[in-house]
Structure formats: C-alpha cells, structure tokens
Design a protein around this motif. Structure first.
Motif, mmCIF file in Angstrom:
data_model
loop_
_atom_site.group_PDB
_atom_site.id
_atom_site.type_symbol
_atom_site.label_atom_id
_atom_site.label_comp_id
_atom_site.label_asym_id
_atom_site.label_seq_id
_atom_site.Cartn_x
_atom_site.Cartn_y
_atom_site.Cartn_z
ATOM 1 N N ASP A 9 -25.597 40.853 10.786
ATOM 2 C CA ASP A 9 -26.324 41.182 9.555
ATOM 3 C C ASP A 9 -27.811 41.462 9.798
ATOM 4 O OD1 ASP A 9 -24.056 41.012 7.990
ATOM 5 O OD2 ASP A 9 -24.476 38.981 7.267
ATOM 6 N N ASP A 10 -28.315 41.117 10.965
ATOM 7 C CA ASP A 10 -29.716 41.378 11.316
ATOM 8 C C ASP A 10 -29.937 42.808 11.802
ATOM 9 O OD1 ASP A 10 -30.313 38.681 10.800
ATOM 10 O OD2 ASP A 10 -29.968 38.112 12.898
ATOM 11 N N SER A 11 -28.864 43.529 12.056
ATOM 12 C CA SER A 11 -28.966 44.847 12.704
ATOM 13 C C SER A 11 -29.861 45.819 11.960
ATOM 14 C CB SER A 11 -27.583 45.456 12.889
ATOM 15 O OG SER A 11 -26.812 44.652 13.731
ATOM 16 N N SER A 12 -29.798 45.816 10.648
ATOM 17 C CA SER A 12 -30.603 46.749 9.859
ATOM 18 C C SER A 12 -32.096 46.498 10.063
ATOM 19 C CB SER A 12 -30.247 46.619 8.379
ATOM 20 O OG SER A 12 -31.074 47.440 7.604
ATOM 21 N N GLU A 31 -35.568 58.903 21.811
ATOM 22 C CA GLU A 31 -36.274 59.922 21.038
ATOM 23 C C GLU A 31 -35.685 60.149 19.653
ATOM 24 O OE1 GLU A 31 -38.144 63.091 23.850
ATOM 25 O OE2 GLU A 31 -36.055 62.788 24.470
ATOM 26 N N GLY A 32 -34.505 59.597 19.408
ATOM 27 C CA GLY A 32 -33.867 59.782 18.115
ATOM 28 C C GLY A 32 -33.681 58.471 17.390
ATOM 29 N N TYR A 33 -33.739 58.557 16.074
ATOM 30 C CA TYR A 33 -33.559 57.414 15.190
ATOM 31 C C TYR A 33 -32.281 56.658 15.551
ATOM 32 C CZ TYR A 33 -33.162 54.943 10.728
ATOM 33 O OH TYR A 33 -33.054 53.985 9.768
ATOM 34 N N VAL A 34 -32.336 55.337 15.594
ATOM 35 C CA VAL A 34 -31.180 54.488 15.890
ATOM 36 C C VAL A 34 -30.650 53.934 14.571
ATOM 37 C CG1 VAL A 34 -30.381 52.423 17.097
ATOM 38 C CG2 VAL A 34 -32.084 53.913 18.162
ATOM 39 N N SER A 35 -29.383 54.201 14.279
ATOM 40 C CA SER A 35 -28.789 53.754 13.017
ATOM 41 C C SER A 35 -28.507 52.249 13.048
ATOM 42 C CB SER A 35 -27.489 54.509 12.749
ATOM 43 O OG SER A 35 -26.484 54.079 13.655
ATOM 44 N N ASP A 36 -28.322 51.696 11.874
ATOM 45 C CA ASP A 36 -27.954 50.286 11.769
ATOM 46 C C ASP A 36 -26.647 50.028 12.514
ATOM 47 O OD1 ASP A 36 -30.115 50.362 10.054
ATOM 48 O OD2 ASP A 36 -28.971 49.856 8.259
ATOM 49 N N GLU A 37 -25.708 50.959 12.387
ATOM 50 C CA GLU A 37 -24.412 50.811 13.056
ATOM 51 C C GLU A 37 -24.570 50.813 14.577
ATOM 52 O OE1 GLU A 37 -20.178 53.184 13.515
ATOM 53 O OE2 GLU A 37 -21.446 53.602 11.780
ATOM 54 N N ASP A 38 -25.391 51.726 15.095
ATOM 55 C CA ASP A 38 -25.637 51.757 16.540
ATOM 56 C C ASP A 38 -26.285 50.459 17.014
ATOM 57 O OD1 ASP A 38 -24.536 54.267 16.889
ATOM 58 O OD2 ASP A 38 -26.476 55.310 16.775
#
Length: 164
Positions: A9-12, A31-38
């Motif tokens: 739950d801390d991932s976000s 260089e690219g945005y990292v998603s919560d899922e990643d």
C-alpha cells in the motif's frame, strides 16, 4: 520519525517520491515516469529476495524510503547488496537520510550481509557526504556512463563492509 517495513500500500507514495527525481534530476538514470503498479512489483521483488525495504514516516506520511537489492545474480555474491535511498525533496538536508540509511544498514547486518554498495550519480555532494558519513569508501568511478537531459553523467560507487 518512525521507520517501518514497507508494504504494498506504500507503493503509490514511494512512486511519488521517486518520480520527482526521475523528472527533475540526474540522481536516477530512469527517464520515464514509474507507475504505482511498477513500484509495487519492485517492492515485491525485494521482499521476495528476503531483503529489506523500509520507509520513514512523519505524521503518518511517508517522507523517504531505503532498500537493498542483490548486487549480482551469481551465488558467490549472496552476501553483497546495492543500497538505495530517497527522501521526499522537502525533507532533504535535515539529517533524516542518515537515520533512515543507518536503519537499513542495521537490518542488513542482522541478515548477515557483508558488503553494501551504493551508486551515486556525480556530481552529488549531498549523497557523497551521506555515504561517507556512514563510513562508506569510494571504490569506483565510471566516466560518462549515463546520458540524461542531454548530458553525459559519471557514476561513483561507495562500499561498506558490515563485518569488518
């Protein structure tokens, strides 16, 4: 400040902290945005490897995190890890990174880890200072190994033996 083990739950919030550095700095070569899922997937991999991922919390808000990953895949490297630490930008320079990193090092020592290696994009006086404050010594310098924001970047590595 409370330091605890990270949970999925801390991932976000972890991604939010990290993405500031992705978008605004050369601290990370991502260089690219990292998603919560990643970020959740990354956290799971660390936990499944029986390595620590911890967060620092102030007033119920995560303000930083630190974790360790395997240094290399070969079995003879099993007592060596690479460390990572990030603080929310507004909490830098207050000594909180030292407390968080020290907690990570203590956890690693109890796991029987011998060698902790931290990579730093150069120049970065604050990160170099943190690593050296904790007793880490510079062991490598690679010139122009990363390219971000239209510039070549160097990387240095600092190492600490926990069982010296």
């Amino acid at each position: 400040m409370i330091i605890r083990d990270a949970v999925l739950d801390d991932s976000s919030r972890i991604a939010e902290i990290y993405n500031f550095y992705v978008v605004n700095t050369c601290t990370t070569f991502e260089e690219g945005y990292v998603s919560d899922e990643d970020m959740s997937i990354r956290l799971k991999k660390v936990v499944e490897a029986n390595l620590p991922w911890i967060v620092a919390v102030i007033d119920e808000t995560i303000i930083g995190y630190a974790y360790a990953t395997k240094w290399k895949e070969r079995s003879a490297y099993r007592f060596s890890v690479e460390s990572t630490i990030y603080l929310s930008n507004e909490f830098q320079g207050k000594g909180l990174g030292t407390v968080l990193y020290t907690s990570l090092l203590n956890k690693l020592k109890t796991l029987g880890i011998n060698s902790v290696i931290g990579g730093v994009t150069l120049p970065n006086p604050a990160s170099v200072g943190l690593h050296e404050k904790l007793g880490m010594e510079k062991v490598a310098h690679f010139s122009k190994v990363g390219f971000k924001f239209n510039q070549w970047l160097d990387v240095g590595y600092w190492q600490l033996s926990l069982n010296a």
